[in-house]
Write a protein that holds these residues in place. Structure first.
Motif, PDB file in Angstrom:
ATOM      1  N   LYS A  25       0.844  -1.198   0.000  1.00  0.00           N
ATOM      2  CA  LYS A  25       0.000   0.000   0.000  1.00  0.00           C
ATOM      3  C   LYS A  25       0.880   1.251   0.000  1.00  0.00           C
ATOM      4  CE  LYS A  25      -3.191   2.553   2.911  1.00  0.00           C
ATOM      5  NZ  LYS A  25      -3.951   2.593   4.144  1.00  0.00           N
ATOM      6  N   GLY A  26       0.443   2.257  -0.755  1.00  0.00           N
ATOM      7  CA  GLY A  26       1.137   3.541  -0.766  1.00  0.00           C
ATOM      8  C   GLY A  26       2.337   3.626  -1.688  1.00  0.00           C
ATOM      9  N   ARG A  27       2.634   2.566  -2.398  1.00  0.00           N
ATOM     10  CA  ARG A  27       3.803   2.550  -3.292  1.00  0.00           C
ATOM     11  C   ARG A  27       3.444   3.063  -4.682  1.00  0.00           C
ATOM     12  NH1 ARG A  27       8.104  -0.822  -1.403  1.00  0.00           N
ATOM     13  NH2 ARG A  27       9.195  -0.046  -3.216  1.00  0.00           N
ATOM     14  N   GLN A  28       4.359   3.777  -5.299  1.00  0.00           N
ATOM     15  CA  GLN A  28       4.214   4.190  -6.692  1.00  0.00           C
ATOM     16  C   GLN A  28       4.664   3.081  -7.629  1.00  0.00           C
ATOM     17  OE1 GLN A  28       6.070   8.379  -6.144  1.00  0.00           O
ATOM     18  NE2 GLN A  28       5.133   8.350  -8.174  1.00  0.00           N
ATOM     19  N   GLY A  29       5.644   2.307  -7.180  1.00  0.00           N
ATOM     20  CA  GLY A  29       6.162   1.218  -7.999  1.00  0.00           C
ATOM     21  C   GLY A  29       5.215   0.037  -7.971  1.00  0.00           C
ATOM     22  N   LYS A  30       4.951  -0.542  -9.152  1.00  0.00           N
ATOM     23  CA  LYS A  30       4.129  -1.757  -9.279  1.00  0.00           C
ATOM     24  C   LYS A  30       5.086  -2.911  -9.481  1.00  0.00           C
ATOM     25  CE  LYS A  30       0.658  -4.556 -10.478  1.00  0.00           C
ATOM     26  NZ  LYS A  30       1.241  -5.881 -10.380  1.00  0.00           N
ATOM     27  N   PHE A  31       4.974  -3.923  -8.629  1.00  0.00           N
ATOM     28  CA  PHE A  31       5.837  -5.091  -8.707  1.00  0.00           C
ATOM     29  C   PHE A  31       5.040  -6.295  -9.159  1.00  0.00           C
ATOM     30  CE2 PHE A  31       7.741  -2.167  -5.780  1.00  0.00           C
ATOM     31  CZ  PHE A  31       9.086  -2.207  -6.096  1.00  0.00           C
ATOM     32  N   GLY A  49       2.160  11.586  -7.205  1.00  0.00           N
ATOM     33  CA  GLY A  49       0.863  11.845  -6.587  1.00  0.00           C
ATOM     34  C   GLY A  49      -0.102  10.669  -6.644  1.00  0.00           C
ATOM     35  N   MET A  50       0.280   9.598  -7.314  1.00  0.00           N
ATOM     36  CA  MET A  50      -0.580   8.426  -7.422  1.00  0.00           C
ATOM     37  C   MET A  50       0.134   7.237  -6.789  1.00  0.00           C
ATOM     38  SD  MET A  50      -2.395   7.072 -10.902  1.00  0.00           S
ATOM     39  CE  MET A  50      -3.549   5.731 -10.861  1.00  0.00           C
ATOM     40  N   SER A  51      -0.604   6.460  -5.984  1.00  0.00           N
ATOM     41  CA  SER A  51      -0.015   5.278  -5.347  1.00  0.00           C
ATOM     42  C   SER A  51      -1.099   4.225  -5.143  1.00  0.00           C
ATOM     43  CB  SER A  51       0.624   5.652  -4.007  1.00  0.00           C
ATOM     44  OG  SER A  51      -0.362   6.130  -3.110  1.00  0.00           O
ATOM     45  N   PHE A  52      -0.673   3.009  -4.846  1.00  0.00           N
ATOM     46  CA  PHE A  52      -1.627   1.926  -4.634  1.00  0.00           C
ATOM     47  C   PHE A  52      -2.390   2.166  -3.336  1.00  0.00           C
ATOM     48  CE2 PHE A  52       0.630   0.079  -8.039  1.00  0.00           C
ATOM     49  CZ  PHE A  52      -0.279  -0.767  -8.651  1.00  0.00           C
ATOM     50  N   PRO A  53      -3.737   2.136  -3.402  1.00  0.00           N
ATOM     51  CA  PRO A  53      -4.560   2.462  -2.240  1.00  0.00           C
ATOM     52  C   PRO A  53      -4.572   1.382  -1.159  1.00  0.00           C
ATOM     53  CG  PRO A  53      -5.953   1.829  -4.075  1.00  0.00           C
ATOM     54  CD  PRO A  53      -4.541   1.879  -4.592  1.00  0.00           C
ATOM     55  N   LEU A  54      -4.270   0.156  -1.528  1.00  0.00           N
ATOM     56  CA  LEU A  54      -4.196  -0.977  -0.599  1.00  0.00           C
ATOM     57  C   LEU A  54      -3.051  -1.869  -1.048  1.00  0.00           C
ATOM     58  CD1 LEU A  54      -7.978  -2.020  -0.450  1.00  0.00           C
ATOM     59  CD2 LEU A  54      -6.730  -0.721   1.270  1.00  0.00           C
ATOM     60  N   ALA A  55      -2.642  -2.790  -0.178  1.00  0.00           N
ATOM     61  CA  ALA A  55      -1.666  -3.793  -0.594  1.00  0.00           C
ATOM     62  C   ALA A  55      -2.285  -4.588  -1.741  1.00  0.00           C
ATOM     63  CB  ALA A  55      -1.320  -4.704   0.569  1.00  0.00           C
TER      64      ALA A  55
END
Length: 172
Positions: A25-31, A49-55
């Motif tokens: 959660k909160g990361r900009q990087g997508k793995f 300004g965009m990040s993953f809203p949840l794990a």
């Protein structure tokens, strides 16, 4: 061992299974998990300004309509690290269709909570999180996919029983 081959341990009565986290959660990087190396590879970076809203991760031992393991978003009070295997309690599902070029596939998103969660202990279904929560998650994936020139269309927001059925149908 290939993480994709781990059993999901779906319990349809208790509405539980296991999940593996790819992107905290909160990361900009997508793995993404790379089964050949057994490692998690950086697949892209979201705009500032965009990040993953949840794990964000997957249900091992499943295959979704897009040919990948079924996706899962997990609520937890603690940051869940990349590669974390955890038991989750299903809350619901965003049923969706995704179009890439001329190809359209199902690409549902299971919503779950960490089974050990105390903060979300009283959350028994996606309805407990409220309609704005589901709408914002759906909007995140619409925008996320549009950045990759894909179209993400929400077909329905459904309950935990529907999520369990989709996992059972996607079992490998």
């Amino acid at each position: 061992m290939n993480l994709l081959d781990l059993p999901h341990q779906l319990d349809r009565k208790a509405l539980t299974c296991r999940a593996i986290i790819e992107t905290p959660k909160g990361r900009q990087g997508k793995f993404d998990y790379d089964p050949k190396s057994g490692l998690f590879e950086l697949a892209g970076i979201l705009p500032t300004g965009m990040s993953f809203p949840l794990a964000f991760g997957f249900i091992p031992g499943t295959l979704g309509g897009d040919g990948d393991p079924i996706d899962v978003l997990v609520l937890a009070e603690e940051d869940l690290p990349i590669g974390c295997l955890l038991p989750v309690r299903l809350l619901g599902v965003i049923e969706a269709r995704q179009t890439e070029g001329n190809s359209t596939v199902r690409n549902d998103r299971i919503i779950a909570k960490a089974s050990a969660s105390r903060l979300f202990a009283g959350v028994d279904g996606i309805a407990d999180l409220g309609e704005p929560f589901s709408a914002e998650l759906a909007r995140f994936f619409e925008v996320y996919n549009s950045l990759k020139d894909h179209h993400f269309e929400v077909l329905a927001i459904a309950d935990a029983e529907r999520a369990a059925k989709l996992i059972a149908e996607g079992s490998r």
